[in-house]
Scaffold this motif. Structure first.
Motif, PDB file in Angstrom:
ATOM      1  N   ASP A 214      14.972  -2.993  14.622  1.00  0.00           N
ATOM      2  CA  ASP A 214      14.019  -2.056  14.034  1.00  0.00           C
ATOM      3  C   ASP A 214      13.563  -2.529  12.657  1.00  0.00           C
ATOM      4  N   ALA A 215      14.477  -3.141  11.911  1.00  0.00           N
ATOM      5  CA  ALA A 215      14.110  -3.662  10.594  1.00  0.00           C
ATOM      6  C   ALA A 215      13.066  -4.761  10.721  1.00  0.00           C
ATOM      7  N   GLU A 216      13.231  -5.620  11.725  1.00  0.00           N
ATOM      8  CA  GLU A 216      12.261  -6.696  11.948  1.00  0.00           C
ATOM      9  C   GLU A 216      10.921  -6.144  12.427  1.00  0.00           C
ATOM     10  N   ILE A 217      10.961  -5.070  13.212  1.00  0.00           N
ATOM     11  CA  ILE A 217       9.731  -4.430  13.663  1.00  0.00           C
ATOM     12  C   ILE A 217       8.931  -3.930  12.460  1.00  0.00           C
ATOM     13  N   ARG A 223       3.318  -7.195   8.041  1.00  0.00           N
ATOM     14  CA  ARG A 223       2.622  -8.476   8.027  1.00  0.00           C
ATOM     15  C   ARG A 223       1.470  -8.506   9.025  1.00  0.00           C
ATOM     16  N   GLY A 224       1.638  -7.762  10.132  1.00  0.00           N
ATOM     17  CA  GLY A 224       0.617  -7.777  11.176  1.00  0.00           C
ATOM     18  C   GLY A 224      -0.705  -7.199  10.721  1.00  0.00           C
ATOM     19  N   LYS A 225      -0.658  -6.166   9.848  1.00  0.00           N
ATOM     20  CA  LYS A 225      -1.895  -5.571   9.344  1.00  0.00           C
ATOM     21  C   LYS A 225      -2.721  -6.608   8.599  1.00  0.00           C
ATOM     22  N   ASP A 226      -2.058  -7.394   7.748  1.00  0.00           N
ATOM     23  CA  ASP A 226      -2.766  -8.441   7.021  1.00  0.00           C
ATOM     24  C   ASP A 226      -3.230  -9.549   7.967  1.00  0.00           C
ATOM     25  N   LEU A 227      -2.427  -9.787   9.014  1.00  0.00           N
ATOM     26  CA  LEU A 227      -2.776 -10.832   9.980  1.00  0.00           C
ATOM     27  C   LEU A 227      -4.056 -10.482  10.723  1.00  0.00           C
TER      28      LEU A 227
END
Length: 340
Positions: A214-217, A223-227
């Motif tokens: 969950d921490a990695e999620i 990071r995905g939003k910026d990606l």
């Protein structure tokens, strides 16, 4: 226009209404701008009245801080000087709660304050002892942020932090620092440092589980939003390159999908009706939504006639950053009528 009339340029009601009419003719104009600009004007009035005597006021002022950052300048939406203080107000019209901007330690606002000190130095000399910074985002429920910093501390930040970094940036040196600010950069699609930061993979050991924790999620979401933003910027760049005649390996520009439409809607409807088609088949009769009806009727009449029939159901759960001020979604409370 409202601030200019209030503080800078007294004008008759007729002149003001004529100028406002021109603004309303702009295709970008929306009625809600009246309310939000009034909020901004009220804030400016409050700040001006906080001075013991009438302050110097400038609107849309060019603030030169080239003594800190080579060729650096900005536009101060409102600048007030008096009582040994400079008040800088920045008006932002953003609506997203995640786009709320804070005044405390805000580099843009601090540079604007330094620009005001530099721009008006010949008039006020060293009499200004503190800088009051304010950001007004009237479309947000908690959209006003204020912060005060002593000029001595502001100058220390300028000399020790801003000035050396600005010099490196001007010379094309220093370390690239990808972040949310990349959105404003002209090189956002081609910057190698940004690409490396967004595409880098964390080192994994043999003992790592096959499923993300969950921490990695949470890290992936951040990071995905910026990606996604970066991918869209790269895609826009590549399309423009293809349209300019350049080659992007593996990709090409093609004509997008389009839908048939009337060349002249009124003429088409007239021809169909003349040919015997029932007019009821050609038009949809759709009731206005509650917000549309309120806008059409006005708040007073809407409240009198329609408000008893208005409900506000609970919104669908949505994922937001932890910094969002809304309370966490509680399905039990929603189920038992606690509301959204």
């Amino acid at each position: 226009l409202k601030a200019r009339k209030k503080f800078i340029e007294p004008m008759s009601t007729r002149s003001f209404n004529a100028a406002m009419k021109k603004l309303k003719a702009n295709p970008l104009y929306q009625d809600e701008m009246q309310k939000h600009s009034d909020t901004y004007l009220e804030f400016l009035t409050e700040k001006a009245m906080a001075f013991s005597t009438t302050p110097f006021i400038a609107l849309e002022a060019r603030l030169d801080y080239s003594n800190i950052a080579p060729e650096g300048f900005g536009t101060g939406d409102a600048v007030m000087i008096g009582d040994g203080a400079v008040q800088i107000v920045d008006f932002k019209y953003g609506q997203s709660p995640n786009g709320r901007v804070l005044a405390e330690m805000n580099p843009q606002m601090m540079l604007y304050a330094l620009g005001a000190l530099h721009t008006y130095e010949l008039i006020y000399g060293n009499t200004i002892k503190e800088a009051r910074l304010a950001i007004v985002q009237p479309r947000l429920p908690d959209g006003i942020s204020e912060w005060t910093i002593p000029v001595e501390a502001l100058n220390k930040w300028a000399e020790e932090y801003a000035k050396p970094r600005a010099a490196l940036a001007y010379e094309g040196k220093g370390d690239f620092a990808p972040g949310e600010w990349c959105h404003f950069c002209k090189a956002k699609a081609q910057c190698r440092a940004r690409a490396a930061a967004l595409l880098s993979l964390e080192e994994r050991s043999d003992s790592d589980p096959e499923l993300l924790t969950d921490a990695e999620i949470g890290d992936v979401l951040t990071r995905g939003k910026d990606l996604v933003q970066w991918y869209n910027a790269v895609s826009d760049y590549a399309l423009k390159a293809c349209l300019d005649g350049r080659s992007i390996p593996g990709y090409k520009a093609v004509e997008g999908t389009s839908r048939r439409q009337w060349d002249d809607t009124d003429a088409a409807m007239a021809a169909l009706i003349a040919g015997g088609v029932d007019e009821a088949l050609l038009y949809n009769r759709v009731p206005l939504t509650a917000p549309q009806a309120e806008k059409a009727l006005g708040a007073a009449l809407f409240k009198e006639l329609a408000l008893p029939h208005v409900v506000k159901p609970a919104g669908r759960p949505t994922l937001v950053p932890e910094s969002d001020k809304r309370a966490p979604y509680n399905p039990v409370e929603i189920a038992f009528g606690g509301g959204a």
